[in-house]
Design a protein around this motif. Structure first.
Motif, short mmCIF file in Angstrom:
data_model
loop_
_atom_site.label_atom_id
_atom_site.label_comp_id
_atom_site.label_asym_id
_atom_site.label_seq_id
_atom_site.Cartn_x
_atom_site.Cartn_y
_atom_site.Cartn_z
N GLN A 144 0.88 -1.28 -0.20
CA GLN A 144 -0.09 0.28 0.19
C GLN A 144 0.53 1.52 -0.13
N SER A 148 1.25 1.96 -3.99
CA SER A 148 0.40 2.31 -4.57
C SER A 148 0.32 3.64 -5.19
N PHE A 156 -5.23 0.08 -2.61
CA PHE A 156 -4.11 -0.56 -3.45
C PHE A 156 -3.72 -0.41 -5.17
#
Length: 371
Positions: A144, A148, A156
């Motif tokens: 994350q 991301s 995500f």
């Protein structure tokens, strides 16, 4: 268990097979010089029938490999593909860790914990990495935080290709790196990182078959020292076909040559589970191939024949477009990896934001039940 791609820069994992489904090896011999190919004279000749350059294939054909011209008038053309292993066994990784060409190893462990009041909490693998230990030399990735899109309100979400390449380069992955990805628990956290790498044109990554579960069950060593790799330079070569948005899903639902596959567990697909992403059930018109059903008890992928049978049950065969989704684009990469990297299917994509986007939009169709 292997992957078939048009861009191959890694020779460490390369094998050639006469047929991708039978995995029957073919004979290799040096390619004759002076073929007049844009790839030059470096390569191999497959039974004198078709020649491919293995060491540094460059082709714009994302669906397969571009063959050299046919040079043997006395033999019919052979179907042949360059296969790059996308799975590495624990035994092979153990042997390579002590070699001068040891790969970069990354622990991709992540946990998504359902909250009693609804929603989910993201937990990295930091505690297990530090306290129980990790495969020697492995660097922990925070999916994350590191990989991301920070601007997305959804979990995500894949960053833009150039940002993703910089993020991986900051972790030490360069154009010439060999990479092994693993996780503790569900393998799809590792396949998510593999899919992210594949989406930016990086073909030198392999997933540890069985993950840390199998590594530990075999009594292989762990270490607790935190590791890092020096930053590298990684070139993004985007594959926009790796991901699709909700409009792409709607288009696939209306396409008779496409199948939309829900990779969540059956109870989440049929809507009977209390855990959901805003509305229970599945995208109307999608079929269920749970990622959890693709693995053996030791966490290794099932055989290609078994996987093919599972996907054929929903007509997700090569030649059809397959759109894989789940809750947040993670488990979907388990199915996508099996189709693309293990079975060699050409047209596979992942709905990145999956049900966390779809189920919260009342204009998008949902259904409950097994169909």
């Amino acid at each position: 268990m292997t992957q078939v791609f048009g861009k191959v820069r890694n020779t460490a994992f390369v094998k050639l097979y006469a047929n991708a489904s039978s995995r029957r090896p073919v004979q290799l011999r040096p390619a004759p010089a002076g073929l007049g190919s844009p790839y030059g004279s470096k390569g191999v000749q497959i039974l004198g029938r078709k020649v491919w350059r293995v060491a540094d294939i460059r082709t714009a054909n994302a669906d397969g490999l571009e063959p050299f011209p046919h040079h043997d008038p006395f033999s019919p053309p052979a179907m042949a593909e360059v296969i790059v292993d996308a799975l590495i066994s624990s035994a092979d990784l153990s042997a390579r860790l002590s070699s001068p060409t040891a790969p970069l190893v990354f622990d991709c462990t992540t946990f998504l914990r359902p909250r009693p009041e609804g929603g989910f909490t993201i937990e990295t693998g930091r505690r297990l990495y530090d306290e129980r230990g990790h495969i020697p030399g492995a660097v922990l990735l925070d999916l994350q935080a590191d990989l991301s899109d920070p601007a997305s309100k959804l979990r995500f979400t894949a960053p833009r290709p150039d940002a993703l390449a910089r993020a991986f380069a900051d972790k030490g992955i360069g154009d010439d790196s060999d990479v092994v990805l693993y996780c503790d628990g569900d393998i799809w956290w590792a396949t998510r990182v593999w899919w992210l790498l594949w989406s930016i044109g990086f073909d030198r990554a392999a997933v540890l078959d069985g993950g840390q579960k199998k590594w530990m069950a075999e009594g292989r060593p762990l270490e607790k020292a935190a590791r890092t790799y020096p930053p590298a330079s990684l070139t993004a070569r985007p594959r926009p076909e790796a991901f699709v948005d909700k409009q792409g899903v709607l288009a696939a639902l209306d396409d008779s040559k496409a199948v939309v596959v829900n990779c969540l567990r059956p109870e989440q697909h049929d809507g009977s589970s209390p855990v959901h992403y805003g509305r229970p059930g599945h995208i109307a018109g999608s079929l269920n191939v749970p990622a959890a059903g693709l693995f053996n008890p030791d966490n290794t992928f099932k055989s290609p024949a078994e996987l093919a049978k599972i996907f054929e049950a929903v007509d997700a065969r090569d030649g059809r477009r397959v759109v894989a989704y789940c809750g947040g684009g993670i488990a979907a990469t388990g199915d996508a990896f099996a189709l693309k990297a293990v079975l060699g299917h050409r047209d596979v994509t992942v709905y990145d934001n999956s049900l966390q986007e779809w189920a919260t939009d009342p204009s998008l169709p949902m259904a409950t039940g097994s169909r």
